[in-house]
Scaffold this motif. Structure first.
Motif: not given
Length: 412
Positions: A132-134, A187-196, A305-313, A333-336
């Protein structure tokens, strides 16, 4: 005190009494099903309340729920299966699959029909969709002009008369909220991911999910709609309003009773507690269940694992209060595809660093704690369900543990 698998069952019964007195008898929740699984066995499962309040039908263990955003971990897993197949990588630009998005700009001013944009700092990558950083927004967000455009166009609405192709085309005409990687924005990013997933796999997204995840795991009651033969186990969905609980989606007229035009990877699945437990057990076992290997353990380790840039929360990166606030996102944090606990002390709630979870718009919730060898599932059907229910559940479950291991277990 009675214990099973290192959990006080008396304490879990106390949770059910608290749930009844605080949320059911007060008319907040219409129903609730709690399932606790530890060390290879179901140590607690209890359904209470009414599946259909108006009809007086009591909730049953095998009833079918709209799980909304608890669909997101399944869609994310589908994408990672394609990563394992060597067909896509996390660093790939999204435009490699959606070329019409190559020129997406970042909102600089204006509104629908008169947007002005600036170029993004970098291209949107696949990993941005998963975490969700798209720079995308959501129809449920209420923050600004881009959010308003999503709502005005009905972009990403479950039950809408659109398709995944039309959804992607509509987003191509809207600016991004921010440059990819700059913020965390639900966001709607995971809906986009389904399309992908569908485009890369060369088959409809829903077919890929059924063939590669649901069927191998034996999740027979999980799908993007409820067939006629199972409609009797489906139920209405309610919403909490300032005037009290009201009907949101009637069982008899629900869009979930027919195959959808818009197949939502972000929120389109229905499921049962038993089915979702099979998904959770697979995650606990490092990607395998009953001989069905869905993903490898290292892939799952990467996802959680946490994938937010810089290890942020999330609190430090969130742009809105939808799905996270400064308080609830601290130490998280937020992973995949999952939120991940980084520090229980900063999060101000019981748990372990590394437990991961997500929930759905109708109050459903799950979490997995590998350290405790435990999965917990909570099901209800109430839009705008109080977040406090989830916090209370965590408190009661962790306080019920009578022995707590110091290292991850392998049983599941």
């Amino acid at each position: 005190m009675t214990t099973t698998a290192g959990i006080s069952t008396d304490r879990l019964h106390a949770w059910e009494e608290h749930l009844r007195a605080t949320y059911l008898d007060t008319g907040i929740l219409p129903n609730a099903l709690t399932l606790v699984y530890r060390r290879g066995e179901i140590v607690h499962q209890h359904a209470q309340g009414h599946a259909d309040v108006e009809a007086g039908r009591r909730l049953q263990d095998d009833d079918i729920f709209r799980i909304y955003s608890m669909t997101k971990p399944i869609t994310s897993l589908a994408f990672m299966m394609l990563v394992e197949d060597g067909r896509v990588a996390l660093n790939d630009p999204v435009s490699s699959v959606i070329p019409e998005w190559a020129g997406l700009g970042v909102w600089a001013g204006g509104e629908l029909g008169s947007f002005t944009t600036t170029p993004p700092g970098r291209p949107m990558r696949m990993v941005d969709l998963l975490r969700h950083t798209a720079g995308l927004s959501y129809i449920i967000q209420q923050g600004g002009r881009v959010d308003a455009a999503y709502r005005s166009l009905g972009v990403g609405a479950i039950g809408s008369n659109t398709t995944l192709d039309l959804f992607i085309a509509a987003l191509a005409d809207l600016p991004l909220e921010f440059s990819p990687g700059e913020s965390w924005h639900y966001s709607a990013a995971t809906d986009v991911l389904g399309y992908v997933v569908g485009k890369i796999a060369g088959q409809p997204f829903e077919d890929f999910v059924r063939e590669r995840i649901l069927e191998p795991l034996g999740m027979a009651d999980t799908d993007f709609y409820v067939p006629d033969g199972k409609a009797g186990r489906f139920m209405p969905c309610y919403v909490l309003t300032p005037q009290g609980r009201a009907l949101f989606d009637a069982q008899a007229t629900s869009p979930y009773l027919a195959p959808p035009l818009f197949v939502s990877g972000g929120g389109g699945l229905v499921s049962t507690a038993a089915d979702y437990l099979r998904f959770c057990r697979m995650l606990l076992r490092g990607g395998e269940l009953d001989g069905a290997r869905i993903v490898g353990p290292k892939t799952l380790e990467l996802m959680t694992r946490n994938h937010l840039p810089g290890g942020a929360d999330m609190a430090s990166m969130a742009r809105s209060t939808i799905a996270v606030s400064e308080e609830s996102g601290s130490g998280i944090g937020f992973g995949l595809g999952f939120a991940v606990t980084l520090d229980p002390a900063r999060a101000l709630r019981a748990g372990n660093a590394g437990d991961f979870y997500w929930g759905g718009a109708a109050g459903t919730y799950f979490w997995i704690d590998p350290v405790e060898d435990m999965a917990v599932i909570f099901m209800t059907q109430l839009i705008l369900s109080p977040d406090r229910v989830r916090d209370d559940l965590r408190t009661f479950v962790y306080s019920a543990l009578t022995d707590s291991p110091t290292k991850p277990q392998t049983r599941a």
